[in-house]
Each structure stands twice: as structure tokens, then as C-alpha cells.
Design a protein around this motif. Structure first.
Motif, PDB file in Angstrom:
ATOM      1  N   THR A 195      29.910  31.858 -16.063  1.00 46.54           N
ATOM      2  CA  THR A 195      30.852  32.117 -17.145  1.00 46.54           C
ATOM      3  C   THR A 195      30.103  32.672 -18.350  1.00 46.54           C
ATOM      4  N   GLY A 196      30.603  33.768 -18.902  1.00 44.38           N
ATOM      5  CA  GLY A 196      30.000  34.258 -20.131  1.00 44.38           C
ATOM      6  C   GLY A 196      29.526  35.690 -20.073  1.00 44.38           C
ATOM      7  N   LEU A 197      28.758  36.054 -21.093  1.00 41.46           N
ATOM      8  CA  LEU A 197      28.411  37.440 -21.360  1.00 41.46           C
ATOM      9  C   LEU A 197      26.964  37.739 -20.987  1.00 41.46           C
ATOM     10  N   ASP A 198      26.584  38.990 -21.229  1.00 39.49           N
ATOM     11  CA  ASP A 198      25.228  39.444 -20.942  1.00 39.49           C
ATOM     12  C   ASP A 198      24.267  39.138 -22.095  1.00 39.49           C
ATOM     13  N   MET A 199      24.707  38.374 -23.063  1.00 37.29           N
ATOM     14  CA  MET A 199      23.828  37.963 -24.159  1.00 37.29           C
ATOM     15  C   MET A 199      24.237  36.573 -24.614  1.00 37.29           C
ATOM     16  N   TYR A 200      23.336  35.898 -25.303  1.00 38.91           N
ATOM     17  CA  TYR A 200      23.649  34.558 -25.779  1.00 38.91           C
ATOM     18  C   TYR A 200      24.836  34.608 -26.735  1.00 38.91           C
ATOM     19  N   TYR A 201      25.627  33.536 -26.727  1.00 39.36           N
ATOM     20  CA  TYR A 201      26.939  33.579 -27.364  1.00 39.36           C
ATOM     21  C   TYR A 201      26.864  33.839 -28.871  1.00 39.36           C
ATOM     22  N   HIS A 202      25.900  33.272 -29.559  1.00 40.94           N
ATOM     23  CA  HIS A 202      25.814  33.519 -31.003  1.00 40.94           C
ATOM     24  C   HIS A 202      25.500  34.981 -31.293  1.00 40.94           C
ATOM     25  N   LYS A 203      24.725  35.593 -30.405  1.00 40.98           N
ATOM     26  CA  LYS A 203      24.430  37.017 -30.567  1.00 40.98           C
ATOM     27  C   LYS A 203      25.664  37.868 -30.247  1.00 40.98           C
ATOM     28  N   ALA A 204      26.453  37.429 -29.278  1.00 36.10           N
ATOM     29  CA  ALA A 204      27.684  38.155 -28.959  1.00 36.10           C
ATOM     30  C   ALA A 204      28.647  38.136 -30.142  1.00 36.10           C
ATOM     31  N   ILE A 205      28.736  36.998 -30.822  1.00 38.10           N
ATOM     32  CA  ILE A 205      29.594  36.922 -32.002  1.00 38.10           C
ATOM     33  C   ILE A 205      29.111  37.903 -33.071  1.00 38.10           C
ATOM     34  N   HIS A 206      27.791  37.960 -33.257  1.00 41.03           N
ATOM     35  CA  HIS A 206      27.228  38.883 -34.242  1.00 41.03           C
ATOM     36  C   HIS A 206      27.461  40.342 -33.832  1.00 41.03           C
ATOM     37  N   GLU A 207      27.341  40.621 -32.532  1.00 43.93           N
ATOM     38  CA  GLU A 207      27.442  41.995 -32.033  1.00 43.93           C
ATOM     39  C   GLU A 207      28.886  42.475 -31.953  1.00 43.93           C
ATOM     40  N   TYR A 208      29.774  41.616 -31.461  1.00 39.92           N
ATOM     41  CA  TYR A 208      31.137  42.049 -31.158  1.00 39.92           C
ATOM     42  C   TYR A 208      32.193  41.492 -32.117  1.00 39.92           C
ATOM     43  N   GLY A 209      31.827  40.465 -32.885  1.00 37.80           N
ATOM     44  CA  GLY A 209      32.817  39.755 -33.682  1.00 37.80           C
ATOM     45  C   GLY A 209      33.354  38.565 -32.916  1.00 37.80           C
ATOM     46  N   GLN A 210      33.793  37.541 -33.653  1.00 42.87           N
ATOM     47  CA  GLN A 210      34.168  36.291 -33.000  1.00 42.87           C
ATOM     48  C   GLN A 210      35.388  36.440 -32.106  1.00 42.87           C
ATOM     49  N   ASP A 211      36.404  37.165 -32.542  1.00 39.06           N
ATOM     50  CA  ASP A 211      37.613  37.302 -31.728  1.00 39.06           C
ATOM     51  C   ASP A 211      37.317  37.996 -30.407  1.00 39.06           C
ATOM     52  N   ARG A 212      36.507  39.035 -30.473  1.00 34.35           N
ATOM     53  CA  ARG A 212      36.201  39.775 -29.241  1.00 34.35           C
ATOM     54  C   ARG A 212      35.304  38.946 -28.325  1.00 34.35           C
ATOM     55  N   ALA A 213      34.353  38.206 -28.896  1.00 36.36           N
ATOM     56  CA  ALA A 213      33.504  37.333 -28.079  1.00 36.36           C
ATOM     57  C   ALA A 213      34.346  36.271 -27.380  1.00 36.36           C
ATOM     58  N   ARG A 214      35.303  35.712 -28.092  1.00 39.38           N
ATOM     59  CA  ARG A 214      36.203  34.717 -27.480  1.00 39.38           C
ATOM     60  C   ARG A 214      37.025  35.348 -26.365  1.00 39.38           C
ATOM     61  N   ASP A 215      37.528  36.554 -26.588  1.00 39.56           N
ATOM     62  CA  ASP A 215      38.325  37.228 -25.570  1.00 39.56           C
ATOM     63  C   ASP A 215      37.493  37.480 -24.315  1.00 39.56           C
ATOM     64  N   LEU A 216      36.244  37.876 -24.501  1.00 39.21           N
ATOM     65  CA  LEU A 216      35.380  38.115 -23.352  1.00 39.21           C
ATOM     66  C   LEU A 216      35.107  36.820 -22.587  1.00 39.21           C
ATOM     67  N   TRP A 217      34.902  35.739 -23.316  1.00 36.28           N
ATOM     68  CA  TRP A 217      34.684  34.453 -22.639  1.00 36.28           C
ATOM     69  C   TRP A 217      35.934  34.055 -21.845  1.00 36.28           C
ATOM     70  N   SER A 218      37.097  34.233 -22.456  1.00 35.15           N
ATOM     71  CA  SER A 218      38.344  33.927 -21.769  1.00 35.15           C
ATOM     72  C   SER A 218      38.528  34.806 -20.537  1.00 35.15           C
ATOM     73  N   LEU A 219      38.152  36.082 -20.648  1.00 34.98           N
ATOM     74  CA  LEU A 219      38.237  37.000 -19.515  1.00 34.98           C
ATOM     75  C   LEU A 219      37.337  36.540 -18.375  1.00 34.98           C
ATOM     76  N   SER A 220      36.163  36.029 -18.709  1.00 32.91           N
ATOM     77  CA  SER A 220      35.250  35.520 -17.692  1.00 32.91           C
ATOM     78  C   SER A 220      35.841  34.298 -16.992  1.00 32.91           C
ATOM     79  N   GLN A 221      36.434  33.395 -17.760  1.00 38.20           N
ATOM     80  CA  GLN A 221      37.062  32.224 -17.148  1.00 38.20           C
ATOM     81  C   GLN A 221      38.222  32.638 -16.254  1.00 38.20           C
ATOM     82  N   GLN A 222      39.016  33.611 -16.703  1.00 39.19           N
ATOM     83  CA  GLN A 222      40.135  34.095 -15.896  1.00 39.19           C
ATOM     84  C   GLN A 222      39.640  34.721 -14.602  1.00 39.19           C
ATOM     85  N   THR A 223      38.522  35.436 -14.690  1.00 32.90           N
ATOM     86  CA  THR A 223      37.929  36.040 -13.492  1.00 32.90           C
ATOM     87  C   THR A 223      37.567  34.976 -12.472  1.00 32.90           C
TER      88      THR A 223
END
Length: 388
Positions: free
Chosen positions: A67-95
């Protein structure tokens, strides 16, 4: 894909012409999942595949349902913004929920997809990486995401810290492809390279392939690393990148029961279902030869890194290495999958650029891609509109 004049000269042979409702190019994890969702939307689906279903990177990976992204979660928030990082995490769980559905469907049909609910661990190889892991764990907890932070090495192998995600799994990925394809009930045309895609009008797409000229109402590209060979739109968006693995002979007993990542995800390992140790990665210091290539041969420098990792972190493993292989991933330019339609071809959609995380994002992204192509619904965090 390059095509010689002898291969593509339609005047020298009679090709089959077929009208199809919904054509999917690429029959790996993403393509077969897309076939299921398109079928659920009432479409009659045909997949076309250069090899056979699942024989590309979909069956050459380590089989990590992480579950999760290609980078550590705090970095994903910095890179993509919190809403988008949350959406990506949710997408991973849905997958993961989708993969579980396909596994359960196969079981109901009398077919087994091997799955190990062993959890995963992100492991720090240095004190600096340990601090990053703690920041990532804090960010996950702040967003209400379940994980465990270990401030020291939970495996006793020389690491400095770990994030444990107990709900992650290890799967047999080729069996998962076949199960997903079976659930879709779709037809596959194998050994069938795509030569050209055109949309001559607003109602149809012409796809020229080695065996068939398809006339389709909708086309979805699930071609990942090979996308730029299909259409130049992807040349600066999806970079083919080689990944390599080795696996040992069977061990007397499993060395651990987890999916392990370390060195910021550049190294990874697991036990196989027949009790072998699989190790992958090693491209970090050899990116000049591993990036922007579709050559799936192994390379000596990367395999040496894997051998060294085996000796360093698993010194008790004395059985020989029995197999080495490579697969070609599609890395998107921002580490996030791409969903959209081709410029000037509104009936040609795509779901590509999984950056080595097709098992994390593939099925959920496929679902969004089908909905985007058929209904114009935004694909959220994976929508290619972010570049426009």
C-alpha cells in the motif's frame, strides 16, 4: 515498436478486419483489470497483446502488494499536496480490494492465486534514512493511516528502523493476471504487435496490428513501459526502466515472513511460496544503463549489487542462486500513473506510467481510466490534466 516495411506492407497480404466495441492494448495486470471494468460498464471487450497475457513486467516483478506510493509519505505530501497524497493512498487501498476480489473470484471457480498476508516493512539502511522513516510514519499517523514505526531493526539484520504495514501481501503475480483476465471474460489476441493507431472521425478508431485491423469504438492503452513505441505523446512522460531480480534455491526454512524494502525502495526482497529468497533492485548506482531501455537482459553490475546485498543482510543463506531475470517498468516523470486521452483522439484513452508500483495502483487506476474514457469523469490524482 519499430516495424519493417516487410512486416507492415498490407498490400502484400490480406489482413483480417474486425469491428470491436472496446479494444484494450496490453494484457498485463492493468489491461486485464481494465477489461473487467469495461465489461462491467456493458462493453464487449477484446485485448490485444504483443506477447501472451501477463508475460511482460506483470510477471517479472517481485509480487509485492504494497500500500502506498513510490516515495515516503511525508515527501509525497510535500511533492503532491496533502489532498492528492491522500487520494493516491486511497487509490492504492482500492487497488488491493480489487485484487482481492479477483483472487476470491478465482477461488470460487476452483483456481488458486497464491497469496501470503505477510505484511511489509520499509527498512532504513542508515541513521539518515531512519529519520526519514520516522517522519513518514508521523505523516501517515496524522492522516489516520495504520502503520507501525520501529525505532530499531525488527529483523535483527543490521537495519536502523522500519515502518511496518501489517495488511500488505505477497502474491504470485502471473496467477493474478490470469485470474483477472478470467473474471473479465474477455477475448485476447496474443502475439499481435500494434503498428498504428488512427482516429479518422469522431466515432471510430483504426488500430493496425500484425494479425488484425481493428475498427473500435473505444481504445484503451495499457502499455506502460512501451507506451512511447505506440505513440510519441508518451516520449517525455513515460520512461522505460529496467528492474532486475535473483532467486535462490529452496531454503531449509523461510528466512523471514515479510515483503522488505530498503534504501528508499531501491532494494527489495521476500520469500517465495516454495521457500526461496528473492532479491530485487540494485539500479540506484547504475541508472545510466538501466534507464530508458526496453532490453530485458540482466546486467552484470546490477546483479553484483544483488549478490552483495544477499551476502550482507542474509549471511546464513548458503544455497546457490538459481535464476536471474529482468523486466521493463514504465516510470512516469512525476512518479504517479497517467490517465487521459491522446491529443486529437478522444476515443483513445490510456492508463500507464506505474513507476514499479503496478500492484499498488494498477486495478484502481484501470477503473478510473475506463470511467474517464467512457464518461469523461476526472481520474483525480492520476489524471494527466495535471501537466496541462
Amino acid at each position: 515498436m519499430t516495424v519493417s516495411i516487410w512486416q507492415a506492407n498490407e498490400s502484400d497480404r490480406k489482413q483480417i478486419r474486425r469491428e470491436v466495441d472496446f479494444l484494450i492494448i496490453g494484457a498485463g495486470l492493468v489491461g486485464t483489470a481494465a477489461a473487467y471494468f469495461a465489461t462491467q460498464a456493458g462493453k464487449s471487450v477484446v485485448l490485444t497483446e504483443t506477447r501472451s497475457p501477463g508475460m511482460g513486467a506483470s510477471s517479472r516483478n517481485a509480487g509485492f502488494m504494497i500500500t502506498g506510493l513510490d516515495m515516503y509519505y511525508h515527501k509525497a505530501i510535500h511533492e503532491y499536496g496533502q489532498d492528492r497524497a491522500r487520494d493516491l493512498w486511497s487509490l492504492s487501498q482500492q487497488t488491493h480490494d480489487h485484487w482481492q476480489f479477483f483472487i476470491d473470484h478465482a477461488r470460487a471457480q476452483g483456481t488458486t492465486v497464491r497469496l501470503d498476508r505477510c505484511g511489509s516493512m520499509l527498512l532504513a539502511e542508515s541513521p539518515e534514512e531512519a529519520r526519514e522513516l520516522e517522519l513518514a510514519a508521523n505523516a501517515l499517523h496524522a492522516d489516520g493511516i495504520d502503520c507501525l514505526f520501529h525505532p530499531s531493526d525488527p529483523l535483527g539484520r543490521g537495519y536502523f528502523a522500519a515502518i511496518e504495514q501489517p495488511h500488505d501481501c505477497a502474491v504470485q503475480p502471473y496467477e493474478l493476471v490470469l485470474a483477472t483476465l478470467a473474471a473479465s471474460g474477455s477475448e485476447v489476441v496474443s502475439d499481435n504487435e500494434v503498428y498504428k493507431i488512427e482516429q479518422p472521425d469522431g466515432e471510430r478508431v483504426i488500430v493496425s496490428t500484425r494479425q488484425v485491423i481493428f475498427e473500435a469504438r473505444h481504445v484503451l492503452l495499457c502499455t506502460n513501459a512501451y507506451s512511447a513505441s505506440i505513440h510519441p505523446y508518451f516520449i517525455d512522460k513515460v520512461i522505460p526502466t529496467r528492474a532486475q531480480c535473483l532467486v535462490t534455491a529452496p531454503l531449509p526454512q523461510a528466512p523471514f515472513m515479510t515483503c522488505g524494502y530498503s534504501d528508499y525502495g531501491y532494494m527489495y526482497y521476500r520469500s517465495t511460496f516454495d521457500n526461496r529468497l528473492l532479491i530485487g533492485g540494485g539500479r540506484k548506482d547504475h541508472q545510466a544503463i538501466e534507464n530508458n531501455t526496453t532490453d530485458d537482459r540482466i546486467s552484470a553490475p546490477v546483479q553484483a549489487v544483488l549478490d552483495n546485498y544477499l551476502r550482507m543482510y542474509f549471511p546464513e543463506v548458503t544455497v546457490p542462486v538459481e535464476r536471474r531475470w529482468a523486466g521493463i517498468m514504465g516510470f512516469s516523470i512525476d512518479g504517479v500513473p497517467l490517465v487521459g486521452t491522446l491529443p486529437g483522439m478522444p476515443r483513445v484513452g490510456f492508463a500507464v506510467g506505474f513507476t514499479g508500483h503496478g500492484l499498488s495502483f494498477g486495478a484502481g487506476t484501470a477503473e478510473r481510466a475506463v470511467d474517464h474514457l467512457l464518461n469523461g469523469v476526472s481520474a483525480g490524482a492520476v489524471d494527466v490534466a495535471r501537466f496541462h
